[in-house]
Design a protein around this motif. Structure first.
Motif, short mmCIF file in Angstrom:
data_model
loop_
_atom_site.label_atom_id
_atom_site.label_comp_id
_atom_site.label_asym_id
_atom_site.label_seq_id
_atom_site.Cartn_x
_atom_site.Cartn_y
_atom_site.Cartn_z
N ALA A 199 0.85 -1.19 0.00
CA ALA A 199 0.00 0.00 0.00
C ALA A 199 0.88 1.24 0.00
O ALA A 199 2.02 1.22 0.48
N ALA A 200 0.34 2.33 -0.56
CA ALA A 200 1.03 3.63 -0.56
C ALA A 200 -0.05 4.71 -0.51
O ALA A 200 -0.27 5.43 -1.48
N ASP A 201 -0.72 4.80 0.61
CA ASP A 201 -1.89 5.68 0.76
C ASP A 201 -1.47 7.10 1.14
O ASP A 201 -0.53 7.30 1.91
N ALA A 202 -2.19 8.08 0.59
CA ALA A 202 -1.90 9.49 0.87
C ALA A 202 -2.99 10.09 1.74
O ALA A 202 -4.18 9.88 1.50
N TYR A 203 -2.57 10.85 2.76
CA TYR A 203 -3.49 11.53 3.66
C TYR A 203 -3.07 12.99 3.78
O TYR A 203 -1.89 13.30 3.97
N THR A 204 -4.05 13.89 3.66
CA THR A 204 -3.77 15.33 3.76
C THR A 204 -4.68 15.95 4.81
O THR A 204 -5.89 15.71 4.81
N THR A 205 -4.10 16.74 5.70
CA THR A 205 -4.90 17.42 6.70
C THR A 205 -5.67 18.57 6.06
O THR A 205 -5.26 19.12 5.05
N SER A 206 -6.78 18.95 6.68
CA SER A 206 -7.62 20.00 6.10
C SER A 206 -7.02 21.39 6.29
O SER A 206 -7.29 22.31 5.51
N GLU A 207 -6.22 21.56 7.32
CA GLU A 207 -5.58 22.84 7.60
C GLU A 207 -4.09 22.60 7.87
O GLU A 207 -3.69 21.51 8.26
#
Length: 337
Positions: A63-71
């Motif tokens: 797996a190589a999942d991307a997560y981005t915070t909203s702020e």
């Protein structure tokens, strides 16, 4: 054009390499990204997907999942990283909101046996790896260019990036160093453009009425076109504006060049540095020896390179370089040489 190593990702090459990377076929890598509110960050995420999806499909990693915070908030990214620890990722690639405020949670990840690779917005926690350009040198290069194009000097407007982020401080430090070494230049105004054209345009428009004649604008990327629009709206002469490799900046530059011979240069870190960080994480998980600090070249576009660079930069995007596993191995092998 002065650029980092350029690699073309192919599924076939990844399949051929997968046997060598058998030790990572069950490993999971996550991307923790603190911000996605400009074209550079969007291009960075797109590059990540472009390279990691074939790697997952060919069983290089699981797996190589991307997560981005909203702020762009340290507390939010720290909580995100804590969640990634609990989800059992073997490596976390981090574009950090702060060089040191995340060190506690980074250490938690390392203590849990997780490999942490920071890039662009790097961290100072010793257990983490760092993949970065020499941002201070990038700022200094801007002033060095001005000494050749405008040796007589003049007033400068500085557009900075996101306040509190390592990248902003480092580029500013290089610009400040260059100005101190060349007293014919004076920074008479400074705003934070957040590496976004709309923000830069608004902030420049707000400060312009209080400023004397501006000879040049030193920038950090994602702000040159916005600055140009602000000067035009105010009816003021267009200064020499350092660009940041965004397609809208390159397009505006070409239009001015064709119209009146306008000259400048453009410099930024390539968004595809995220793909180098991915391969570095994969190499570490595969048991390879990788130095804790890796420095890659920034991507500079000069006057002669403009048309070629614009032709290969998608509309709304950023001039870019993406990395293959072989490119990453070359960067690691060349570290310290």
């Amino acid at each position: 054009m002065k650029k980092a190593l350029l690699g073309v990702v192919s599924v076939g090459a990844l399949l051929a390499a997968s046997a060598a990377y058998a030790d990572t076929k069950d490993k999971k890598i996550a991307l923790s990204n603190n911000y996605a509110g400009n074209s550079w960050r969007q291009a960075m995420l797109k590059s990540w997907d472009k390279v990691t999806k074939p790697a997952v499909a060919s069983s290089v990693v699981a797996a190589a999942d991307a997560y981005t915070t909203s702020e762009n908030q340290v507390t939010e990214q720290a909580a995100q990283i804590q969640n990634l620890i609990l989800q059992g990722y073997n490596a976390i690639v981090v574009n950090a909101a702060s060089p040191d405020a995340l060190n506690g949670v980074i250490k938690q990840a390392c203590d849990a046996g997780i490999t942490v690779v920071s890039f662009d917005g790097i961290v100072t926690e010793p257990c983490a790896w760092r993949v970065a350009v020499d941002f201070k040198k990038m700022g200094r290069v801007e002033v060095d260019y001005l000494t050749k194009k405008m040796p007589a000097g003049g007033n400068l407007l500085e557009i900075r990036g996101l306040a509190g982020v390592f990248v902003d401080d480092a580029i500013h430090s290089g610009i400040d160093e260059g100005v101190k070494a060349n007293s014919q230049y004076k920074i008479v105004g400074s705003v934070h453009g957040n590496w976004a054209q709309e923000v830069a345009q608004k902030e420049v428009a707000g400060i312009l009425p209080s400023l004397p004649e501006i000879k040049a604008v030193v920038t950090q990327g994602g702000d040159g076109y916005g600055a140009a629009q602000a000067f035009a709206a105010a009816g003021r002469p267009t200064p020499l504006i350092i660009m940041g490799n965004r397609q809208d900046e390159l397009q505006w530059w070409k239009e001015q060049k064709d119209k009146n011979g306008y000259e400048t240069m453009s410099v930024s870190i390539a968004p595809g540095v995220s793909t180098l960080a991915f391969w570095v994480a994969q190499m570490i998980l595969d048991g390879k020896q990788v130095p804790k600090d890796l420095t890659v070249p920034f991507l500079q576009i000069d006057q002669a390179d403009l048309e070629k660079s614009l032709a290969t930069t998608e509309k709304g995007g950023v001039a870019n370089v993406e990395y293959t596993a072989e490119d990453a191995a070359k960067v690691v092998a060349g570290a310290g040489k």
